[in-house]
Design an enzyme around this catalytic site. Structure first.
Site, PDB file in Angstrom:
ATOM      1  N   ASP A  36     -12.489   1.105  -7.044  1.00 49.21           N
ATOM      2  CA  ASP A  36     -11.688   0.907  -8.260  1.00 49.21           C
ATOM      3  C   ASP A  36     -10.298   1.544  -8.156  1.00 49.21           C
ATOM      4  OD1 ASP A  36     -12.575   3.464  -8.225  1.00 49.21           O
ATOM      5  OD2 ASP A  36     -13.248   3.517 -10.309  1.00 49.21           O
ATOM      6  N   HIS A 242       9.025  -1.794  14.749  1.00 48.92           N
ATOM      7  CA  HIS A 242       8.329  -1.606  13.467  1.00 48.92           C
ATOM      8  C   HIS A 242       7.447  -0.350  13.474  1.00 48.92           C
ATOM      9  CE1 HIS A 242       8.847  -6.179  12.540  1.00 48.92           C
ATOM     10  NE2 HIS A 242       9.942  -5.481  12.327  1.00 48.92           N
ATOM     11  N   ASP A 259      14.855   4.302   9.442  1.00 50.29           N
ATOM     12  CA  ASP A 259      15.125   3.079   8.671  1.00 50.29           C
ATOM     13  C   ASP A 259      14.324   3.230   7.388  1.00 50.29           C
ATOM     14  OD1 ASP A 259      15.344   0.552   7.578  1.00 50.29           O
ATOM     15  OD2 ASP A 259      14.947  -0.509   9.459  1.00 50.29           O
ATOM     16  N   ASP A 270      18.446  -0.880   2.039  1.00 50.54           N
ATOM     17  CA  ASP A 270      17.896  -0.964   3.401  1.00 50.54           C
ATOM     18  C   ASP A 270      18.895  -0.297   4.344  1.00 50.54           C
ATOM     19  OD1 ASP A 270      16.609  -1.648   5.708  1.00 50.54           O
ATOM     20  OD2 ASP A 270      16.806  -3.826   5.486  1.00 50.54           O
ATOM     21  N   HIS A 349      16.800  -8.445  18.075  1.00 48.26           N
ATOM     22  CA  HIS A 349      16.718  -8.986  16.702  1.00 48.26           C
ATOM     23  C   HIS A 349      18.087  -9.471  16.262  1.00 48.26           C
ATOM     24  CE1 HIS A 349      18.480  -5.230  15.079  1.00 48.26           C
ATOM     25  NE2 HIS A 349      17.618  -4.546  15.825  1.00 48.26           N
ATOM     26  N   HIS A 353      19.960  -9.715   7.228  1.00 51.33           N
ATOM     27  CA  HIS A 353      19.190 -10.608   6.361  1.00 51.33           C
ATOM     28  C   HIS A 353      19.723 -10.451   4.950  1.00 51.33           C
ATOM     29  CE1 HIS A 353      17.120  -6.870   5.231  1.00 51.33           C
ATOM     30  NE2 HIS A 353      17.071  -6.613   6.524  1.00 51.33           N
ATOM     31  N   HIS A 360      13.763  -8.442   2.525  1.00 52.96           N
ATOM     32  CA  HIS A 360      14.187  -9.674   3.196  1.00 52.96           C
ATOM     33  C   HIS A 360      14.248 -10.708   2.082  1.00 52.96           C
ATOM     34  CE1 HIS A 360      12.643  -8.208   7.382  1.00 52.96           C
ATOM     35  NE2 HIS A 360      13.595  -7.459   6.867  1.00 52.96           N
ATOM     36  N   GLU A 383      23.019  -4.809  10.724  1.00 54.11           N
ATOM     37  CA  GLU A 383      22.174  -3.837  11.412  1.00 54.11           C
ATOM     38  C   GLU A 383      22.001  -4.092  12.905  1.00 54.11           C
ATOM     39  OE1 GLU A 383      17.926  -4.256  10.435  1.00 54.11           O
ATOM     40  OE2 GLU A 383      18.502  -5.609   8.835  1.00 54.11           O
ATOM     41  N   TYR A 387      18.068  -0.956  22.206  1.00 60.24           N
ATOM     42  CA  TYR A 387      16.772  -0.315  22.473  1.00 60.24           C
ATOM     43  C   TYR A 387      16.528  -0.382  23.983  1.00 60.24           C
ATOM     44  CZ  TYR A 387      16.910  -1.747  17.643  1.00 60.24           C
ATOM     45  OH  TYR A 387      17.342  -1.978  16.352  1.00 60.24           O
ATOM     46  N   ARG A 404      19.866   2.136  15.974  1.00 61.93           N
ATOM     47  CA  ARG A 404      20.225   1.056  15.047  1.00 61.93           C
ATOM     48  C   ARG A 404      21.065   1.692  13.953  1.00 61.93           C
ATOM     49  NH1 ARG A 404      15.662  -0.971  14.332  1.00 61.93           N
ATOM     50  NH2 ARG A 404      14.914  -0.061  12.403  1.00 61.93           N
ATOM     51  N   GLU A 406      22.448   0.562  10.150  1.00 61.46           N
ATOM     52  CA  GLU A 406      22.276  -0.511   9.157  1.00 61.46           C
ATOM     53  C   GLU A 406      22.879  -0.125   7.824  1.00 61.46           C
ATOM     54  OE1 GLU A 406      18.144  -1.336   8.149  1.00 61.46           O
ATOM     55  OE2 GLU A 406      18.704  -3.299   7.368  1.00 61.46           O
TER      56      GLU A 406
HETATM   57  N1  GLY Z   1      13.868  -2.282   6.985  1.00 57.45           N
HETATM   58  C1  GLY Z   1      13.649  -3.642   7.274  1.00 57.45           C
HETATM   59  C2  GLY Z   1      14.756  -4.256   7.978  1.00 57.45           C
HETATM   60  O1  GLY Z   1      15.671  -3.568   8.394  1.00 57.45           O
HETATM   61  O2  GLY Z   1      14.840  -5.443   8.099  1.00 57.45           O
HETATM   62 MN    MN Z   2      17.194  -4.669   7.325  1.00 51.94          MN
HETATM   63 MN    MN Z   3      16.066  -1.584   7.692  1.00 51.88          MN
END
Ligand code: GLY
Ligand code: MN
Ligand code: MN
Length: 442
Positions: A36, A242, A259, A270, A349, A353, A360, A383, A387, A404, A406
Site C-alpha cells: 500500500d 545514464h 546532471d 536540466d 548523443h 532536446h 524531454h 549539452e 566521454y 558534459r 548542459e
Molecule cells: N538529464 C537528462 C538529459 O540531459 O537529457
Molecule cells: Mn538534457
Molecule cells: Mn541533463
C-alpha cells in the site's frame, strides 16, 4: 505561478483548434511501489497543462461545437470524502474544483462512464492520446461502442479517432511568459543546487553525499522534486551516460559530472556541470573541458530565431570534431570524421532536446522532413559532451574522462536567454567557487 485564466485560455485555444468533437484527457494514475506504499504522485503533463489540477483520478473533457458558442470545458474528479481526507489530505470535490479551476461543469469521477456516453453521442470525432495507456484506450473505445449501440434511436457515433497530442504538442512547444517565468526560477534553483554541490565536493566523500546536497537545495527552495533521477558520476562513472547508482567514493584527481535539476510547479530544469573533485583541473582535464565548453558556447550562439533545431548541434559538432582531431583522438579531415561518424566514439548523443513540463518535452523536431525553425518561446537544452574510455589508441592521460556541460536556453526575439547561467561554468569560475570552501574549511 500560472493563473487560472491562462489554463482556461489554453482550453479555449485547444477547442478552437479541434473545431468539432470531444477531447478526452486523463491524468496519470497513482502507482504503487509495493503493497500500500505509493510512489510520489505526478500528474499527467498534458492534463496539467490544460487544467492546473494536481489530484489523481481526474479527466478533462472538452466538447467543441463548431462555432464555439456551445463548447464545454468539463472536469471529472474525486468526490469530497471526509474519511479519505483524514488519511490522504484535502480533495476539492467537483463543485469547488469547477469554481477554482474555471470549468463550465464538473462531475464526480464515479459518473464518468455514464456521462461519457452522452457526451460522445452525435459527435464526429474523439480526440485522445491513443496508445499512451491501454486501459484508457479500451475504456474510450467502450464508450464509442455504447454510443454505436444506440444507432436505431437515431444517435450517431464518432466516426473518427484522432491523436490529441498532435495539437497539444505544438501548443506546449512554445512557452508563454508565465511558463518562462517558472522555468527561469526552476533554472535558478537548480543552478544554486549545483553551486552547493560544488562546494560540498572533496576527495573521500561519496557521490550520494553530493546528491543529498542537490536534493536538499531543491526542496529547501520549494521545488517539488528532482525533474529526473540525478546523475552524480565521479571519474570513470561519468562515461556511463545514464549512471544513477551514485554510490562511489570520490577520488582526488578525478572529475565529477553532475546532471541534476529540479521540477518546479510541474516544469523541469536540466543542468550538467563537470568539475574537479579536488577543486583544480589537471592539464589533460582542462584540455577536454575547454573543448566541450567551446562547443557549448558555439551551440548556444546558434540558438536564435531563423536557425533551425539542428543548428546548435552542428555548431557543437564542428568544434568537437576539430578538437578531437587536434588532440589525436580522431584521425582524418573534419569532413571525413563527420562522414564516417568516428567522432561518435567520444560524443555519441545529440546536443539537446526540448524542455518544459517534461524534461524531454513535447514537440516535433522535424516538420515535413525538415528540421524545424527556432521561434521565440521555445526552450531547449544545449549539452555537448566528451566521454573517453580506456583504449590502446587513446593517450592514457585522457582515459576515463567524462565531461558534459548542459544549460537550458530559451529562444528570444533577439537570440536566446540562458536560464541556468548562475551555475559556474568557466574553469576560473569553478576553481574560484570551489576554492572558497576549501579555504574556509582549513
Ligand atoms: N538529464 C537528462 C538529459 O540531459 O537529457
Ligand atoms: Mn538534457
Ligand atoms: Mn541533463
Amino acid at each position: 505561478m500560472i493563473s487560472v485564466e491562462t489554463f482556461v485560455n489554453r482550453r479555449k485555444h485547444l477547442l478552437s483548434r479541434i473545431k468539432q468533437g470531444v477531447a478526452i484527457i486523463a491524468t496519470s494514475p497513482e502507482r504503487y511501489r509495493n503493497r500500500d506504499t505509493q510512489y510520489p504522485y505526478r500528474f499527467d503533463s498534458y492534463f496539467y497543462y490544460l487544467t492546473g489540477f494536481r489530484e489523481p483520478e481526474a479527466v478533462l473533457m472538452l466538447v467543441a461545437a463548431g462555432d464555439g458558442t456551445a463548447s464545454q470545458q468539463i472536469l471529472f474528479c474525486r468526490d469530497k470524502d471526509a474519511e479519505r481526507e483524514i488519511w490522504d489530505g484535502f480533495r476539492y470535490g467537483s463543485e469547488a474544483a469547477r469554481e477554482t479551476f474555471g470549468f463550465d461543469a464538473a462531475y464526480s469521477i464515479t459518473r464518468l462512464d455514464e456521462l461519457a456516453g452522452e457526451l460522445l453521442a452525435n459527435q464526429p470525432v474523439v480526440f485522445h492520446a491513443f496508445g499512451h495507456d491501454a486501459a484508457w484506450d479500451q475504456r474510450v473505445v467502450g464508450w464509442i461502442n455504447r454510443v454505436r449501440e444506440q444507432v436505431r434511436k437515431g444517435v450517431s457515433a464518432p466516426a473518427e479517432i484522432r491523436d490529441i497530442r498532435h495539437v497539444l504538442d505544438e501548443m506546449r512547444l512554445v512557452k508563454d511568459d508565465a511558463e518562462l517565468a517558472v522555468m527561469r526560477e526552476a533554472g535558478r534553483i537548480s543552478a544554486e543546487a549545483h553551486k552547493r554541490a560544488m562546494r560540498a565536493t572533496r576527495p573521500g566523500r561519496h557521490e550520494y553525499e553530493i546528491e543529498a546536497e542537490l536534493l536538499y537545495e531543491f526542496r529547501r527552495q520549494g521545488a517539488e522534486s528532482p525533474a529526473y533521477t540525478s546523475i552524480v558520476a565521479g571519474g570513470a562513472n561519468a562515461c556511463v551516460l545514464h549512471y544513477i547508482q551514485n554510490d562511489t567514493r570520490l577520488k582526488d584527481g578525478d572529475l565529477l559530472l553532475i546532471d541534476a535539476a529540479c521540477e518546479l510547479h510541474g516544469y523541469a530544469a536540466d543542468i550538467t556541470r563537470t568539475f574537479p573533485v579536488n577543486g583544480k583541473f589537471s592539464g589533460a582535464q582542462r584540455e577536454i573541458y575547454q573543448l566541450v565548453l567551446a562547443a557549448q558556447t558555439a551551440a548556444i550562439n546558434a540558438v536564435r530565431p531563423g536557425n533551425n533545431w539542428d543548428s546548435p548541434h552542428q555548431a557543437a559538432l564542428q568544434v568537437l570534431v576539430q578538437g578531437f582531431i587536434d588532440l589525436n583522438l580522431c584521425q582524418g579531415s573534419p569532413e571525413a570524421v563527420i562522414e564516417t561518424e568516428s567522432y561518435k566514439r567520444f560524443y555519441m548523443h545529440r546536443t539537446g532536446h526540448w524542455l518544459g513540463l517534461d524534461v524531454h518535452d513535447a514537440g516535433e523536431y522535424k516538420q515535413a522532413g525538415q528540421w524545424r525553425e527556432l521561434v521565440p518561446g521555445m526552450v531547449l537544452t544545449v549539452e555537448p559532451g566528451c566521454y573517453i574510455r580506456p583504449a590502446e589508441d587513446v593517450p592514457e592521460h585522457f582515459w576515463n574522462t567524462g565531461i558534459r556541460i548542459e544549460d537550458d536556453v530559451a529562444v528570444t526575439l533577439a537570440g536566446c536567454e540562458v536560464l541556468t547561467a548562475l551555475a559556474p561554468k568557466n574553469v576560473a569560475e569553478i576553481e574560484e567557487w570551489m576554492q572558497c570552501t576549501m579555504i574556509s574549511e582549513r
